[in-house]
Design a protein around this motif. Structure first.
Motif, PDB file in Angstrom:
ATOM      1  N   GLY A  21       0.820  -1.204   0.000  1.00 39.11           N
ATOM      2  CA  GLY A  21       0.000   0.000   0.000  1.00 39.11           C
ATOM      3  C   GLY A  21       0.855   1.254   0.000  1.00 39.11           C
ATOM      4  N   ARG A  22       0.164   2.380   0.000  1.00 43.23           N
ATOM      5  CA  ARG A  22       0.870   3.643   0.099  1.00 43.23           C
ATOM      6  C   ARG A  22       0.305   4.416   1.276  1.00 43.23           C
ATOM      7  NH1 ARG A  22      -2.252   7.840  -1.435  1.00 43.23           N
ATOM      8  NH2 ARG A  22      -4.062   7.431  -2.768  1.00 43.23           N
ATOM      9  N   GLU A  23       1.157   5.226   1.828  1.00 43.81           N
ATOM     10  CA  GLU A  23       0.778   6.058   2.955  1.00 43.81           C
ATOM     11  C   GLU A  23      -0.253   7.086   2.511  1.00 43.81           C
ATOM     12  OE1 GLU A  23       4.241   7.986   4.277  1.00 43.81           O
ATOM     13  OE2 GLU A  23       3.718   7.825   6.388  1.00 43.81           O
ATOM     14  N   ARG A  24      -1.272   7.314   3.315  1.00 45.15           N
ATOM     15  CA  ARG A  24      -2.291   8.304   2.980  1.00 45.15           C
ATOM     16  C   ARG A  24      -2.048   9.561   3.807  1.00 45.15           C
ATOM     17  NH1 ARG A  24      -8.261   5.902   2.787  1.00 45.15           N
ATOM     18  NH2 ARG A  24      -8.539   7.699   1.414  1.00 45.15           N
ATOM     19  N   TRP A  25      -1.656  10.612   3.130  1.00 44.33           N
ATOM     20  CA  TRP A  25      -1.432  11.900   3.763  1.00 44.33           C
ATOM     21  C   TRP A  25      -2.587  12.825   3.417  1.00 44.33           C
ATOM     22  CZ3 TRP A  25       2.834  13.505   6.728  1.00 44.33           C
ATOM     23  CH2 TRP A  25       3.839  12.527   6.891  1.00 44.33           C
ATOM     24  N   TRP A  26      -2.922  13.679   4.365  1.00 44.66           N
ATOM     25  CA  TRP A  26      -4.049  14.569   4.208  1.00 44.66           C
ATOM     26  C   TRP A  26      -3.628  16.008   4.467  1.00 44.66           C
ATOM     27  CZ3 TRP A  26      -8.687  12.217   2.900  1.00 44.66           C
ATOM     28  CH2 TRP A  26      -8.745  10.820   3.097  1.00 44.66           C
ATOM     29  N   ARG A  27      -4.273  16.924   3.769  1.00 47.79           N
ATOM     30  CA  ARG A  27      -4.024  18.342   4.005  1.00 47.79           C
ATOM     31  C   ARG A  27      -5.355  19.068   4.099  1.00 47.79           C
ATOM     32  NH1 ARG A  27      -3.736  22.578  -0.101  1.00 47.79           N
ATOM     33  NH2 ARG A  27      -4.935  21.936  -1.922  1.00 47.79           N
ATOM     34  N   ALA A  28      -5.344  20.189   4.814  1.00 47.26           N
ATOM     35  CA  ALA A  28      -6.537  21.032   4.875  1.00 47.26           C
ATOM     36  C   ALA A  28      -6.685  21.774   3.548  1.00 47.26           C
ATOM     37  CB  ALA A  28      -6.416  22.031   6.023  1.00 47.26           C
ATOM     38  N   VAL A  29      -7.893  21.818   3.018  1.00 47.61           N
ATOM     39  CA  VAL A  29      -8.153  22.514   1.759  1.00 47.61           C
ATOM     40  C   VAL A  29      -8.442  23.981   2.064  1.00 47.61           C
ATOM     41  CG1 VAL A  29      -9.642  22.667  -0.267  1.00 47.61           C
ATOM     42  CG2 VAL A  29      -9.054  20.424   0.688  1.00 47.61           C
ATOM     43  N   PRO A  30      -7.607  24.913   1.569  1.00 45.74           N
ATOM     44  CA  PRO A  30      -7.864  26.324   1.843  1.00 45.74           C
ATOM     45  C   PRO A  30      -9.048  26.828   1.037  1.00 45.74           C
ATOM     46  CG  PRO A  30      -6.023  26.101   0.323  1.00 45.74           C
ATOM     47  CD  PRO A  30      -6.410  24.705   0.737  1.00 45.74           C
ATOM     48  N   GLY A  31      -9.592  27.944   1.446  1.00 41.46           N
ATOM     49  CA  GLY A  31     -10.713  28.520   0.715  1.00 41.46           C
ATOM     50  C   GLY A  31     -11.356  29.641   1.508  1.00 41.46           C
ATOM     51  N   ASP A  32     -12.096  30.464   0.822  1.00 41.00           N
ATOM     52  CA  ASP A  32     -12.838  31.554   1.452  1.00 41.00           C
ATOM     53  C   ASP A  32     -14.256  31.045   1.699  1.00 41.00           C
ATOM     54  OD1 ASP A  32     -14.083  33.825   2.278  1.00 41.00           O
ATOM     55  OD2 ASP A  32     -13.449  35.087   0.616  1.00 41.00           O
ATOM     56  N   ARG A  33     -14.457  30.427   2.843  1.00 44.79           N
ATOM     57  CA  ARG A  33     -15.744  29.818   3.167  1.00 44.79           C
ATOM     58  C   ARG A  33     -16.559  30.774   4.028  1.00 44.79           C
ATOM     59  NH1 ARG A  33     -11.926  25.573   4.042  1.00 44.79           N
ATOM     60  NH2 ARG A  33     -11.946  24.106   2.309  1.00 44.79           N
ATOM     61  N   ARG A  34     -17.808  30.969   3.654  1.00 39.80           N
ATOM     62  CA  ARG A  34     -18.688  31.869   4.388  1.00 39.80           C
ATOM     63  C   ARG A  34     -19.888  31.083   4.918  1.00 39.80           C
ATOM     64  NH1 ARG A  34     -17.547  37.136   2.245  1.00 39.80           N
ATOM     65  NH2 ARG A  34     -15.406  37.034   1.462  1.00 39.80           N
ATOM     66  N   PHE A  35     -20.444  31.573   6.024  1.00 37.02           N
ATOM     67  CA  PHE A  35     -21.655  30.973   6.566  1.00 37.02           C
ATOM     68  C   PHE A  35     -22.858  31.837   6.213  1.00 37.02           C
ATOM     69  CE2 PHE A  35     -19.245  27.876   8.538  1.00 37.02           C
ATOM     70  CZ  PHE A  35     -18.225  28.414   9.328  1.00 37.02           C
ATOM     71  N   PRO A  36     -24.029  31.245   6.079  1.00 38.83           N
ATOM     72  CA  PRO A  36     -25.220  32.044   5.770  1.00 38.83           C
ATOM     73  C   PRO A  36     -25.475  33.071   6.867  1.00 38.83           C
ATOM     74  CG  PRO A  36     -25.665  29.688   5.519  1.00 38.83           C
ATOM     75  CD  PRO A  36     -24.343  29.805   6.202  1.00 38.83           C
ATOM     76  N   PRO A  37     -26.012  34.241   6.511  1.00 35.43           N
ATOM     77  CA  PRO A  37     -26.385  35.221   7.533  1.00 35.43           C
ATOM     78  C   PRO A  37     -27.348  34.594   8.539  1.00 35.43           C
ATOM     79  CG  PRO A  37     -26.566  36.170   5.338  1.00 35.43           C
ATOM     80  CD  PRO A  37     -26.330  34.712   5.152  1.00 35.43           C
ATOM     81  N   ARG A  38     -27.290  35.057   9.755  1.00 36.53           N
ATOM     82  CA  ARG A  38     -28.116  34.450  10.809  1.00 36.53           C
ATOM     83  C   ARG A  38     -29.601  34.538  10.481  1.00 36.53           C
ATOM     84  NH1 ARG A  38     -26.424  32.254  15.397  1.00 36.53           N
ATOM     85  NH2 ARG A  38     -27.818  32.140  17.203  1.00 36.53           N
ATOM     86  N   SER A  39     -30.002  35.585   9.761  1.00 32.98           N
ATOM     87  CA  SER A  39     -31.410  35.733   9.411  1.00 32.98           C
ATOM     88  C   SER A  39     -31.878  34.643   8.447  1.00 32.98           C
ATOM     89  CB  SER A  39     -31.652  37.114   8.785  1.00 32.98           C
ATOM     90  OG  SER A  39     -30.881  37.268   7.590  1.00 32.98           O
TER      91      SER A  39
END
Length: 288
Positions: free
Chosen positions: A125-143
Motif C-alpha cells: 500500500g501507500r501512505e495516505r497523507w491529508w491536508r486542509a483545503v484552503p478557501g474563502d468559506r462563508r456561513f449564511p447570515p443568521r437571518s
C-alpha cells in the motif's frame, strides 16, 4: 471563516501590493450536513492541526491529539466528503526525505504502515497523507439560518473560539523565546461606528488584505512562520433608554446633593461617551 493567509513579505522581496495571487471565490456553506461535519469537536481539532502543521497521516494526528487511528481515519474521510481536507503527496515526499536522511524510523517510517489506501495489502500500500483545503468559506447570515442551523453554528463557534483562546494562552505561557518574533505581536482593540453595509465592506477589505499577503509555499522566504489571524466584529449591546434616563437622573441627584468630592457627576458623564458626539467615528483604539 476565511482561508489562512501566508505571512507577510520581507525586505528586498516582492511586496504584497506587487503580487497578484489568484483570489479564491467565496463559497457559502449552506448545507446543514456539511456544517454538522465541520462542527464536530474532534474534526475541528484535526483541521486546526493540519492548518498549523501541514499534511499529516491519521497516525500522526492520533498521536498529536490523543486519539486512536481508526477514529482519526473516520473523521478524515468525513471531512474529505465535504471538501474540507484532501489527500496529498506532499507529506509523503517529505517523510521519505526525512527517513532517507537518517531520521529514526519511528518518526516517519512506521507511519508508512499506519494507513493505506483501500484495497491494498500490507507491504504493497501507500501512505495516505491529508491536508486542509484552503478557501474563502462563508456561513449564511443568521437571518437565513434555520433553528437547527443556528444551533449547529453556535456549537461550531463555541469550539472554534475556545481553541483560539487556548492557542493564545499557550503563546503567553511559552513567551520566553527571544529574537524578532518575541516582539512581533500586533494586537489591537477598538470601536468604530458603522452601518451594516459599511461593516460588510469593512469585512471584505479585511479578506482582501489577507489575500494580498497570501503566497505559495515555494515563494515563502526562510525565517517566515505561520501567523494566526482572527477577525471578530459585533455590535455593542443597545442601552435601554428608560434605564439610561433613570441612571442619569440618579447621577444628577447625587451631583446636586454632592458634596465636595465633585467626581460623581463627571464620572457618569464619561460613562456615556456616545452623547459627546465626536467629530469622527473612531471612538477608541488600544494597540499594544
Amino acid at each position: 471563516m476565511a482561508q489562512e493567509p501566508g505571512p507577510p513579505g520581507i525586505r528586498g522581496a516582492e511586496t504584497p501590493a506587487e503580487r497578484s495571487p489568484a483570489t479564491p471565490a467565496p463559497v457559502e456553506l449552506s448545507d446543514l450536513a456539511a456544517l454538522k461535519a465541520l462542527a464536530q469537536p474532534r474534526r475541528q481539532r484535526m483541521l486546526q492541526h493540519l492548518t498549523l502543521h501541514g499534511p499529516a497521516t491519521s497516525a500522526t494526528l492520533a498521536r498529536a491529539l490523543g486519539l486512536n487511528t481508526g477514529s482519526t481515519s473516520y473523521h478524515l474521510r468525513e471531512l474529505a466528503r465535504y471538501g474540507f481536507v484532501e489527500e496529498t503527496e506532499a507529506g509523503a515526499e517529505t517523510a521519505t526525505t526525512r527517513v532517507g536522511a537518517g531520521v529514526a524510523e519511528g518518526d516517519g517510517g512506521m507511519e508508512a504502515r499506519a494507513e493505506r489506501a483501500p484495497g491494498q495489502g500490507h507491504g504493497h500500500g501507500r501512505e495516505r497523507w491529508w491536508r486542509a483545503v484552503p478557501g474563502d468559506r462563508r456561513f449564511p447570515p443568521r437571518s437565513r439560518q434555520s433553528a437547527e442551523m443556528r444551533h449547529v453554528m453556535d456549537e461550531l463557534n463555541h469550539h472554534a473560539y475556545a481553541a483560539d483562546l487556548e492557542l493564545f494562552e499557550q503563546l503567553q505561557r511559552d513567551s520566553a523565546e527571544t529574537g524578532p518574533w518575541a516582539d512581533a505581536f500586533p494586537y489591537s482593540r477598538g470601536t468604530i461606528r458603522l452601518t451594516p453595509p459599511e461593516l460588510r465592506a469593512f469585512f471584505e477589505e479585511y479578506i482582501a488584505l489577507l489575500n494580498r499577503y497570501k503566497r505559495a509555499e515555494a515563494e515563502t522566504p526562510a525565517g517566515a512562520r505561520t501567523v494566526l489571524t482572527r477577525f471578530l466584529a459585533f455590535p455593542a449591546p443597545l442601552i435601554d433608554a428608560d434605564a439610561d434616563a433613570d441612571a442619569e437622573s440618579d447621577a444628577d441627584a447625587d451631583a446636586d446633593a454632592g458634596a465636595g468630592v465633585g467626581g460623581a457627576g463627571r464620572e457618569v458623564a464619561l460613562a456615556h461617551p456616545v452623547d459627546a458626539a465626536p467629530g469622527h467615528n473612531r471612538k477608541e483604539t488600544e494597540p499594544s
